[in-house]
Scaffold this motif. Sequence first.
Motif, PDB file in Angstrom:
ATOM      1  N   GLU A  83      31.925  26.893  50.764  1.00  0.00           N
ATOM      2  CA  GLU A  83      33.295  26.489  51.068  1.00  0.00           C
ATOM      3  C   GLU A  83      34.259  27.493  50.444  1.00  0.00           C
ATOM      4  N   VAL A  84      35.230  27.950  51.209  1.00  0.00           N
ATOM      5  CA  VAL A  84      36.105  29.040  50.789  1.00  0.00           C
ATOM      6  C   VAL A  84      36.938  28.659  49.556  1.00  0.00           C
ATOM      7  N   ASP A  85      36.858  29.502  48.513  1.00  0.00           N
ATOM      8  CA  ASP A  85      37.712  29.418  47.318  1.00  0.00           C
ATOM      9  C   ASP A  85      37.598  28.088  46.560  1.00  0.00           C
ATOM     10  N   THR A  86      36.426  27.483  46.576  1.00  0.00           N
ATOM     11  CA  THR A  86      36.282  26.164  45.952  1.00  0.00           C
ATOM     12  C   THR A  86      35.370  26.158  44.728  1.00  0.00           C
ATOM     13  N   GLY A  87      34.778  27.285  44.394  1.00  0.00           N
ATOM     14  CA  GLY A  87      33.787  27.310  43.325  1.00  0.00           C
ATOM     15  C   GLY A  87      34.357  27.085  41.935  1.00  0.00           C
ATOM     16  N   GLU A  88      33.473  26.943  40.964  1.00  0.00           N
ATOM     17  CA  GLU A  88      33.877  26.721  39.581  1.00  0.00           C
ATOM     18  C   GLU A  88      34.511  27.981  38.996  1.00  0.00           C
ATOM     19  N   ILE A  89      35.535  27.791  38.169  1.00  0.00           N
ATOM     20  CA  ILE A  89      36.295  28.904  37.605  1.00  0.00           C
ATOM     21  C   ILE A  89      35.553  29.514  36.419  1.00  0.00           C
ATOM     22  N   VAL A  90      35.353  30.826  36.509  1.00  0.00           N
ATOM     23  CA  VAL A  90      34.726  31.570  35.412  1.00  0.00           C
ATOM     24  C   VAL A  90      35.790  31.989  34.403  1.00  0.00           C
ATOM     25  N   ALA A  91      36.928  32.482  34.910  1.00  0.00           N
ATOM     26  CA  ALA A  91      38.039  32.920  34.056  1.00  0.00           C
ATOM     27  C   ALA A  91      39.278  33.049  34.918  1.00  0.00           C
ATOM     28  N   SER A  92      40.448  33.067  34.276  1.00  0.00           N
ATOM     29  CA  SER A  92      41.702  33.272  35.007  1.00  0.00           C
ATOM     30  C   SER A  92      42.739  33.862  34.064  1.00  0.00           C
ATOM     31  N   CYS A  93      43.776  34.429  34.655  1.00  0.00           N
ATOM     32  CA  CYS A  93      44.866  35.027  33.876  1.00  0.00           C
ATOM     33  C   CYS A  93      46.160  34.877  34.668  1.00  0.00           C
ATOM     34  N   THR A  94      47.222  34.411  34.033  1.00  0.00           N
ATOM     35  CA  THR A  94      48.491  34.199  34.718  1.00  0.00           C
ATOM     36  C   THR A  94      49.399  35.424  34.619  1.00  0.00           C
ATOM     37  N   LEU A  95      50.345  35.504  35.553  1.00  0.00           N
ATOM     38  CA  LEU A  95      51.326  36.591  35.576  1.00  0.00           C
ATOM     39  C   LEU A  95      52.636  36.049  36.130  1.00  0.00           C
ATOM     40  N   ASP A  96      53.736  36.374  35.467  1.00  0.00           N
ATOM     41  CA  ASP A  96      55.057  35.974  35.955  1.00  0.00           C
ATOM     42  C   ASP A  96      55.428  36.785  37.192  1.00  0.00           C
ATOM     43  N   ILE A  97      55.986  36.121  38.190  1.00  0.00           N
ATOM     44  CA  ILE A  97      56.485  36.807  39.382  1.00  0.00           C
ATOM     45  C   ILE A  97      57.947  37.156  39.145  1.00  0.00           C
ATOM     46  N   GLU A  98      58.259  38.434  39.157  1.00  0.00           N
ATOM     47  CA  GLU A  98      59.618  38.919  38.958  1.00  0.00           C
ATOM     48  C   GLU A  98      60.293  39.191  40.308  1.00  0.00           C
ATOM     49  N   ASP A  99      61.622  39.231  40.302  1.00  0.00           N
ATOM     50  CA  ASP A  99      62.348  39.554  41.532  1.00  0.00           C
ATOM     51  C   ASP A  99      62.030  40.967  42.019  1.00  0.00           C
ATOM     52  N   SER A 100      61.589  41.821  41.130  1.00  0.00           N
ATOM     53  CA  SER A 100      61.240  43.194  41.496  1.00  0.00           C
ATOM     54  C   SER A 100      59.897  43.279  42.215  1.00  0.00           C
ATOM     55  N   HIS A 101      59.121  42.205  42.185  1.00  0.00           N
ATOM     56  CA  HIS A 101      57.815  42.189  42.847  1.00  0.00           C
ATOM     57  C   HIS A 101      57.955  41.975  44.350  1.00  0.00           C
TER      58      HIS A 101
END
Length: 311
Positions: A140-158
Amino acid sequence: MKIIYFGSPDYSLIVFKRLLESTHDIVATVTQDTKKGRRNKQEKTPVGLFSELNSIDTFYPTDLNDEVFQSKVKKYEPDLIVVYSYGKVLPKKILDIPKSGSINIHCSILPKWRGASPIQRAIQNDEKITGVSFFSMRTEVDTGEIVASCTLDIEDSHNTKSLQVELSNIAGNMIDSVINNFSTNSKLDKQKESNASYAKKITKDEARISWTSSCREIFCKVRAFIEWPVAEAVILNEIIKIYDVDYEICDHASDVGEIIELTTNYLSLRASDGIIKIKKLQFSGGKPITASDLKNSNSAISKNIKEILAK
């Protein structure tokens, strides 16, 4: 570990190169099948070309369910499959081949924005945070268990392009430690289904801008669709593509969609709650130009705009 890498576009190369610099053994690469380009010439993906350049066994399968292809993958006896923007769903028979499993890299904090267009949807919806998720793949697409993650702020320059590169660099920096943690059977986190959302595939019709929209909505749409299909709007009965804008929230006496000003910096038009300031645009049949190019042009559209503003 013996790894087979599945990837296709240029930003997928960022992670691929980091893997080649690691102590892991990249035994083969699988990438999208060749496509017809200019003059019907078959074009290979950036990952495919780079893999061949580095003398890595490279495959361009048209059908992942082909038994001959699957047997070739099995012969490498891989410990792990790593997938980043390959472009096709891997069948169970492929996922079952590696000894330790398969890791997919996805540019959102799952289960938020599963699916084909997570970066575009995050920018379009004016979200403030995104990130990268590494997860253990299942059918099933994108449903697996999470190994790791990292967040990032979305800026207006993005925009989609710049955010994709930044997230890919984060993924590249993390990939070695993620693989090491995954291989030592570290605890994985199940995705919370109640928090899931789906980033449906972008359609060309979505790119059309209405000047009755808010400035912020237009600003986000331009940034989200910068690569494809590119935001479009009607100016003087002509459809133009818009690549870069600023905006100003303000009251203005002009009508919605009316041209307000043409300077070396902007072509400005009225939106519902302020002024959209177009910095880069493209007229039908032409190349992308800046507002300065338009102001200095002697084209019919430039003359028409100047005549309107002179009244």
